[in-house]
Design an enzyme around this catalytic site. Structure first.
Site, short mmCIF file in Angstrom:
data_model
loop_
_atom_site.label_atom_id
_atom_site.label_comp_id
_atom_site.label_asym_id
_atom_site.label_seq_id
_atom_site.Cartn_x
_atom_site.Cartn_y
_atom_site.Cartn_z
N ASN A 22 58.15 39.88 5.01
CA ASN A 22 57.74 41.28 5.16
C ASN A 22 58.01 41.67 6.61
OD1 ASN A 22 56.55 43.77 5.25
ND2 ASN A 22 54.44 43.02 5.07
N LYS A 34 57.84 44.49 7.89
CA LYS A 34 57.02 45.65 8.30
C LYS A 34 57.94 46.68 8.98
CE LYS A 34 53.23 42.46 8.73
NZ LYS A 34 51.83 42.29 9.05
N HIS A 40 49.62 46.49 0.11
CA HIS A 40 49.48 45.66 1.32
C HIS A 40 48.29 46.18 2.13
CE1 HIS A 40 50.25 43.97 5.28
NE2 HIS A 40 50.95 43.04 4.64
N GLU A 97 47.80 46.76 5.13
CA GLU A 97 48.10 47.80 6.13
C GLU A 97 48.24 49.16 5.45
OE1 GLU A 97 51.38 45.77 8.00
OE2 GLU A 97 49.96 44.30 8.79
N GLU A 154 45.96 37.60 0.54
CA GLU A 154 46.15 37.77 1.98
C GLU A 154 44.82 38.12 2.63
OE1 GLU A 154 50.31 38.66 3.28
OE2 GLU A 154 49.57 40.59 2.63
N GLY A 158 48.46 38.51 10.91
CA GLY A 158 48.91 38.88 12.26
C GLY A 158 47.99 38.40 13.37
N SER A 181 49.37 34.75 8.68
CA SER A 181 49.76 33.83 9.75
C SER A 181 50.40 32.55 9.22
CB SER A 181 48.57 33.50 10.66
OG SER A 181 48.10 34.68 11.29
C1 PEP Z 1 51.62 40.23 6.09
O1 PEP Z 1 51.62 41.26 6.76
O2 PEP Z 1 51.75 40.29 4.86
C2 PEP Z 1 51.47 38.96 6.77
C3 PEP Z 1 51.19 37.91 6.06
O3 PEP Z 1 51.61 38.99 8.13
P1 PEP Z 1 51.54 37.70 9.12
O4 PEP Z 1 52.37 36.62 8.50
O5 PEP Z 1 52.10 38.20 10.41
O6 PEP Z 1 50.12 37.33 9.21
#
Ligand code: PEP
Length: 234
Positions: free
Chosen positions: A8, A10, A89, A91, A159, A165, A197
């Protein structure tokens, strides 16, 4: 089924040149890896330019066409060759006010088009501290999957929001527990990814130890070497 390693990106990177460079480095790095399916979810505008790996979209709208300024329909994503679409997601939920009902409409539209929704669910730090994780997952899954006839056609991404992040990934044991809870809530037949992460040094724990069906990778997917290493662990 092969594990699914989903990048992803983003709202990154900031130019076509950089997007092509990143994509081509990943493509080159994963070309001999047959043990996993690699999926790239770039910003919408890069989708038509990137060829040679499976593509996914980060979002969609549920109407097919019309006066919906700024939105992109699933029909458009399908035409451009996307196979997967993220729905809900964290966000999108937090920054753009998406509700479970909206996410459900997206999931149904993605399925109707014959594409594969990746329904993202997870609890905030506060919800976790208040021991509300199961309640949150239940609501997000129940509403997100309303009217879905065959849940095996949906992929769920667990998630935990506090892990996204932050460089603070969820313990493998805790993630595994959540995966089993999601399976109990939905079905044993649903594919479940871990996201939050994820990096090369923890990917194996989620895939091999906890038995996730893949990973949703944000930050680490912008570093082609790191991302290819993650794909390689599968
Ligand atoms: C995400 O935004 O779906 C995600 C898992 O981000 P990160 O790997 O940066 O934590």
């Amino acid at each position: 089924m092969k594990p699914l390693i989903v990048a992803n990106w983003k709202m990154n990177p900031v130019s076509i040149k950089e997007a092509e460079k990143l994509f081509n480095s990943v493509k080159h790095g994963v070309e001999d890896i047959e043990s996993a399916e690699t999926v790239i979810c770039p910003p919408f505008i890069y989708l038509p330019l990137l060829k040679g790996l499976v593509l996914g979209a980060q979002d969609c709208y549920w109407e097919e066409k019309g006066a919906y300024t700024g939105e992109v329909s699933v029909a458009m994503l399908k035409e451009i060759g996307c196979k997967y679409v993220l729905a809900g997601h964290s966000e999108r939920r937090k920054l753009f006010g998406e509700k479970d009902n909206d996410v459900n409409k997206k999931v149904l539209t993605i399925l109707d088009a014959g594409l594969i929704p990746i329904l993202c669910v997870g609890e905030t730090e506060q919800e976790r501290e208040q021991e509300k994780t199961e309640e949150v997952l239940k609501e997000e899954l129940e509403i997100g999957l309303v009217d879905v006839r065959d849940v095996s056609k949906v992929i769920v991404a667990y998630e935990p929001i506090w892990a996204i992040g932050t460089g603070n990934p969820c313990d493998v044991e805790e993630a595994q527990r959540m995966k089993e809870i999601i399976q109990k809530m939905v079905s044993k037949n649903i594919r479940i990814l871990y996201g939050g992460s994820a990096k090369a040094n923890n990917a194996e724990g989620y895939l091999k130890q906890a038995g996730f069906d893949g990973l949703l990778v944000g930050g680490a997917s912008l570093d082609p070497k790191e991302f290819v290493k993650i794909v390689n662990t599968s």
